[in-house]
Design a protein around this motif. Structure first.
Motif, PDB file in Angstrom:
ATOM      1  N   VAL A  45       0.843  -1.211   0.000  1.00  0.00           N
ATOM      2  CA  VAL A  45       0.000   0.000   0.000  1.00  0.00           C
ATOM      3  C   VAL A  45       0.870   1.250   0.000  1.00  0.00           C
ATOM      4  O   VAL A  45       0.626   2.207  -0.734  1.00  0.00           O
ATOM      5  N   VAL A  46       1.936   1.222   0.836  1.00  0.00           N
ATOM      6  CA  VAL A  46       2.832   2.373   0.925  1.00  0.00           C
ATOM      7  C   VAL A  46       3.551   2.611  -0.405  1.00  0.00           C
ATOM      8  O   VAL A  46       3.768   3.745  -0.815  1.00  0.00           O
ATOM      9  N   SER A  47       3.892   1.518  -1.094  1.00  0.00           N
ATOM     10  CA  SER A  47       4.656   1.661  -2.346  1.00  0.00           C
ATOM     11  C   SER A  47       3.775   1.952  -3.559  1.00  0.00           C
ATOM     12  O   SER A  47       4.274   2.346  -4.608  1.00  0.00           O
ATOM     13  N   LEU A  48       2.485   1.752  -3.411  1.00  0.00           N
ATOM     14  CA  LEU A  48       1.573   1.857  -4.562  1.00  0.00           C
ATOM     15  C   LEU A  48       1.696   3.178  -5.350  1.00  0.00           C
ATOM     16  O   LEU A  48       1.754   3.143  -6.581  1.00  0.00           O
ATOM     17  N   PRO A  49       1.748   4.335  -4.660  1.00  0.00           N
ATOM     18  CA  PRO A  49       1.832   5.590  -5.433  1.00  0.00           C
ATOM     19  C   PRO A  49       3.035   5.662  -6.371  1.00  0.00           C
ATOM     20  O   PRO A  49       3.032   6.423  -7.333  1.00  0.00           O
ATOM     21  N   MET A  50       4.064   4.841  -6.087  1.00  0.00           N
ATOM     22  CA  MET A  50       5.255   4.887  -6.923  1.00  0.00           C
ATOM     23  C   MET A  50       5.012   4.231  -8.279  1.00  0.00           C
ATOM     24  O   MET A  50       5.591   4.639  -9.276  1.00  0.00           O
ATOM     25  N   VAL A  51       4.146   3.205  -8.302  1.00  0.00           N
ATOM     26  CA  VAL A  51       3.946   2.474  -9.551  1.00  0.00           C
ATOM     27  C   VAL A  51       2.665   2.861 -10.287  1.00  0.00           C
ATOM     28  O   VAL A  51       2.527   2.607 -11.473  1.00  0.00           O
ATOM     29  N   LEU A  52       1.722   3.500  -9.580  1.00  0.00           N
ATOM     30  CA  LEU A  52       0.488   3.901 -10.259  1.00  0.00           C
ATOM     31  C   LEU A  52       0.787   5.032 -11.233  1.00  0.00           C
ATOM     32  O   LEU A  52       1.578   5.914 -10.927  1.00  0.00           O
ATOM     33  N   PRO A  53       0.134   5.040 -12.397  1.00  0.00           N
ATOM     34  CA  PRO A  53       0.286   6.207 -13.264  1.00  0.00           C
ATOM     35  C   PRO A  53      -0.255   7.444 -12.531  1.00  0.00           C
ATOM     36  O   PRO A  53      -1.311   7.353 -11.887  1.00  0.00           O
ATOM     37  N   PRO A  54       0.460   8.577 -12.593  1.00  0.00           N
ATOM     38  CA  PRO A  54       0.001   9.775 -11.880  1.00  0.00           C
ATOM     39  C   PRO A  54      -1.420  10.174 -12.233  1.00  0.00           C
ATOM     40  O   PRO A  54      -2.159  10.696 -11.396  1.00  0.00           O
ATOM     41  N   THR A  55      -1.839   9.882 -13.473  1.00  0.00           N
ATOM     42  CA  THR A  55      -3.202  10.240 -13.855  1.00  0.00           C
ATOM     43  C   THR A  55      -4.222   9.393 -13.094  1.00  0.00           C
ATOM     44  O   THR A  55      -5.291   9.869 -12.738  1.00  0.00           O
ATOM     45  N   VAL A  56      -3.875   8.128 -12.838  1.00  0.00           N
ATOM     46  CA  VAL A  56      -4.783   7.245 -12.090  1.00  0.00           C
ATOM     47  C   VAL A  56      -4.879   7.725 -10.641  1.00  0.00           C
ATOM     48  O   VAL A  56      -5.968   7.902 -10.090  1.00  0.00           O
ATOM     49  N   PHE A 159       3.864  16.676 -11.618  1.00  0.00           N
ATOM     50  CA  PHE A 159       3.007  17.204 -12.672  1.00  0.00           C
ATOM     51  C   PHE A 159       1.628  16.539 -12.721  1.00  0.00           C
ATOM     52  O   PHE A 159       0.622  17.156 -12.408  1.00  0.00           O
ATOM     53  N   GLY A 160       1.629  15.257 -13.033  1.00  0.00           N
ATOM     54  CA  GLY A 160       0.366  14.575 -13.328  1.00  0.00           C
ATOM     55  C   GLY A 160      -0.687  14.671 -12.238  1.00  0.00           C
ATOM     56  O   GLY A 160      -1.853  14.956 -12.509  1.00  0.00           O
ATOM     57  N   VAL A 161      -0.266  14.436 -11.007  1.00  0.00           N
ATOM     58  CA  VAL A 161      -1.227  14.437  -9.908  1.00  0.00           C
ATOM     59  C   VAL A 161      -1.780  15.844  -9.677  1.00  0.00           C
ATOM     60  O   VAL A 161      -2.987  16.041  -9.505  1.00  0.00           O
ATOM     61  N   ILE A 162      -0.891  16.847  -9.725  1.00  0.00           N
ATOM     62  CA  ILE A 162      -1.317  18.226  -9.469  1.00  0.00           C
ATOM     63  C   ILE A 162      -2.199  18.741 -10.592  1.00  0.00           C
ATOM     64  O   ILE A 162      -3.144  19.495 -10.374  1.00  0.00           O
ATOM     65  N   LEU A 163      -1.902  18.278 -11.798  1.00  0.00           N
ATOM     66  CA  LEU A 163      -2.735  18.653 -12.945  1.00  0.00           C
ATOM     67  C   LEU A 163      -4.195  18.273 -12.687  1.00  0.00           C
ATOM     68  O   LEU A 163      -5.121  18.986 -13.026  1.00  0.00           O
ATOM     69  N   MET A 164      -4.381  17.127 -12.029  1.00  0.00           N
ATOM     70  CA  MET A 164      -5.731  16.623 -11.785  1.00  0.00           C
ATOM     71  C   MET A 164      -6.428  17.343 -10.634  1.00  0.00           C
ATOM     72  O   MET A 164      -7.602  17.670 -10.734  1.00  0.00           O
ATOM     73  N   VAL A 165      -5.723  17.573  -9.526  1.00  0.00           N
ATOM     74  CA  VAL A 165      -6.427  18.114  -8.348  1.00  0.00           C
ATOM     75  C   VAL A 165      -6.191  19.609  -8.147  1.00  0.00           C
ATOM     76  O   VAL A 165      -6.795  20.216  -7.272  1.00  0.00           O
ATOM     77  N   GLY A 166      -5.320  20.218  -8.973  1.00  0.00           N
ATOM     78  CA  GLY A 166      -4.924  21.608  -8.720  1.00  0.00           C
ATOM     79  C   GLY A 166      -5.802  22.652  -9.368  1.00  0.00           C
ATOM     80  O   GLY A 166      -6.196  23.633  -8.748  1.00  0.00           O
ATOM     81  N   GLY A 167      -6.109  22.468 -10.647  1.00  0.00           N
ATOM     82  CA  GLY A 167      -6.913  23.469 -11.336  1.00  0.00           C
ATOM     83  C   GLY A 167      -6.141  24.697 -11.779  1.00  0.00           C
ATOM     84  O   GLY A 167      -6.746  25.696 -12.153  1.00  0.00           O
ATOM     85  N   SER A 168      -4.825  24.638 -11.711  1.00  0.00           N
ATOM     86  CA  SER A 168      -3.971  25.708 -12.255  1.00  0.00           C
ATOM     87  C   SER A 168      -4.395  27.123 -11.868  1.00  0.00           C
ATOM     88  O   SER A 168      -4.557  27.989 -12.726  1.00  0.00           O
ATOM     89  N   ILE A 169      -4.610  27.356 -10.584  1.00  0.00           N
ATOM     90  CA  ILE A 169      -5.022  28.690 -10.141  1.00  0.00           C
ATOM     91  C   ILE A 169      -3.774  29.543  -9.870  1.00  0.00           C
ATOM     92  O   ILE A 169      -2.947  29.170  -9.049  1.00  0.00           O
ATOM     93  N   PRO A 170      -3.643  30.676 -10.594  1.00  0.00           N
ATOM     94  CA  PRO A 170      -2.436  31.482 -10.428  1.00  0.00           C
ATOM     95  C   PRO A 170      -2.269  31.912  -8.968  1.00  0.00           C
ATOM     96  O   PRO A 170      -3.230  32.323  -8.327  1.00  0.00           O
ATOM     97  N   GLY A 171      -1.069  31.781  -8.459  1.00  0.00           N
ATOM     98  CA  GLY A 171      -0.784  32.207  -7.097  1.00  0.00           C
ATOM     99  C   GLY A 171      -1.192  31.200  -6.040  1.00  0.00           C
ATOM    100  O   GLY A 171      -0.983  31.427  -4.850  1.00  0.00           O
TER     101      GLY A 171
END
Lengths: 221, 244
Positions: A45-56, A159-171
């Motif tokens: 479980v701890v290692s999972l984020p390393m192998v999952l595609p960031p988009t998933v 990149f990938g994870v932040i692209l999904m949950v971030g919404g690119s809000i300036p500042g």
């Protein structure tokens, strides 16, 4: 050129590095020293984020952290704010994403410790908490520092994870990697180049530092 | 054991060949995907020509094409990028293949029942998804509508920016954002039907242009496909997905 994304990336990297030991240290400790049924499950479980595609991972987090998701809903009750599209949300995603990168070097450092040190400390009557802070930590510092540098460098490039949950809000959530991506899309290739040039040397220095720390810890053992 | 490995390796080597079997490779802006997925089988049925499409944002496809990606045809989400390729001598003269519309879409049916202007003014919205206003044509069109209605400053603190119109819809449909300025075509997807929408009439139509790339080695096939794009069959598919 807008320099804010570089600042946000640096802020995210520093915050991730500061907060991650809170989760990573206990996990690494348990994985290194304890033996119990289901340990390999926790390891996986701890290692999972390393192998999952960031988009998933990112899409999963978007749903869990969204206002209707379990975590996002709880956060909303607590603070009245939305978890996704905020810096706190991006930080949480970054912590999840970086967990294996923090735990693995820490665990390796703990496992390298001389078992006799721990036995002596038990014989001398130290509690396990005291043993952790007075024996385990000081003796695995290079490994912990290497873990911190790895997490720092990794968060800078996220990149990938932040692209999904971030919404690119300036500042707030528009980090350097996303600003670079947007600059390429907008055909502002110069901006993309300069911002990349700011990231590369910092990441390179971090990697040099990790190698150096690994050497020190190898010499020690 | 050795024989099994040899078999596996042979199988892996054979894979890319079957993946490259398509006669035409199309670079397709992501918003047109639902329609394109009906157009391609229809074209295959009519001509026997196999088409494969890559769906991503116009900006990324443009960067790939200028760096030598082996596409035959570029179906963009704007007019600007095909024109730039034409000016650079990389493509034939661009033509318009679809006109898209911006819609205001929400999972919350009550929100989309009011006019979109009222929904924004009502302050019931906390986060509104919009495609990147600089790079995504649907984002630019939505921004123009908001500015025209003098709502840009009101809504600006609530905006979250997606990298493409597909991601805009993702933000809105997962409930992460309360509503979004989406492409009309996304309304016709499985998830899109679960929400409600109003057409943003104030947004200019998104004129989507295409161009044949000069590097194409399948000129005859690509020209057949371009002709097919204005056939009655395709026109009715386009209508079905909200394009003019």
């Amino acid at each position: 050129m807008d320099l804010y994304p570089l600042y946000i990336s640096a802020k995210l990297a520093v915050a991730t590095t500061l907060f991650i030991p809170v989760v990573a240290a206990p996990a690494a400790y348990i994985l290194a020293f304890c033996n119990f049924r289901g340990k390999s499950l926790i390891d996986a479980v701890v290692s999972l984020p390393m192998v999952l595609p960031p988009t998933v991972l990112g899409f999963g987090l978007l749903i869990v952290m969204g206002p209707k998701g379990p975590l996002g809903g709880f956060w909303r009750e607590l603070t009245g704010e939305r978890m996704v599209f905020s810096f706190s949300g991006v930080l949480l995603a970054s912590l999840v994403y970086n967990l294996p990168f923090a735990v693995q070097p820490m665990r390796a450092a703990f496992e390298k410790l001389d078992i006799r040190l721990l036995e002596n400390s038990a014989v001398l009557g130290l509690s396990s908490t005291a043993t952790f802070f007075r024996v385990v930590l000081p003796n695995s510092l290079p490994g912990l520092a290497a873990s911190a540098m790895l997490v720092f460098a990794h968060s800078l490039g996220e990149f990938g994870v932040i692209l999904m949950v971030g919404g690119s809000i300036p500042g707030s959530t528009k980090v350097a990697s996303i600003a670079i991506y947007e600059a390429v899309e907008a055909m502002r290739y110069d901006d993309a180049l300069y911002m990349s040039l700011a990231i590369i040397p910092v990441s390179f220095m971090a990697l040099l530092a990790i190698n150096r720390l690994n050497k020190i810890s190898r010499r020690r053992s | 054991m050795k024989r099994i490995y040899a078999l596996i390796i042979a199988f892996l080597l054979a894979l890319p060949m079957s993946a490259n079997a398509a006669d035409l490779l199309v670079a397709q802006a992501a918003n047109f995907m639902p329609a394109m997925q009906e157009i391609i089988p229809a074209f295959k049925k009519a001509t026997g020509i196999e088409v494969q499409a890559t769906y991503t944002s116009t900006g990324k496809l443009y960067a790939q094409i200028t760096n030598g990606a082996p596409f035959d045809l570029f179906l963009a989400a704007d007019e600007r990028r095909p024109k730039k390729l034409f000016d650079a001598g990389l493509a034939e003269k661009p033509f318009v293949y679809a006109k898209g519309k911006v819609v205001f879409w929400s999972m919350d049916k009550k929100l989309a029942e009011e006019s979109w202007q009222e929904a924004i003014k009502s302050k019931k919205l906390h986060k509104v998804a919009i495609a990147n206003v600089e790079t995504a044509p649907y984002g630019t069109a939505a921004m123009m509508a908001l500015k025209k209605e003098k709502l840009w400053d009101t809504v600006k603190p609530e905006l979250v920016y997606a990298q493409s119109i597909a991601q805009t819809f993702q933000f809105a449909s997962t409930g992460a954002a309360d509503a979004g300025f989406c492409a009309y075509s996304s309304v016709f997807t499985e998830v899109g039907k679960k929400g409600a929408f109003t057409v943003v009439k104030e947004a200019p139509p998104v004129i989507q242009a295409a161009c044949i790339l000069k590097s194409s080695k399948n000129k005859a096939a690509v020209e057949k496909f371009v002709t097919f794009l204005s056939s009655p069959e395709v026109i009715s598919i386009k209508k079905k997905y909200g394009y003019d």
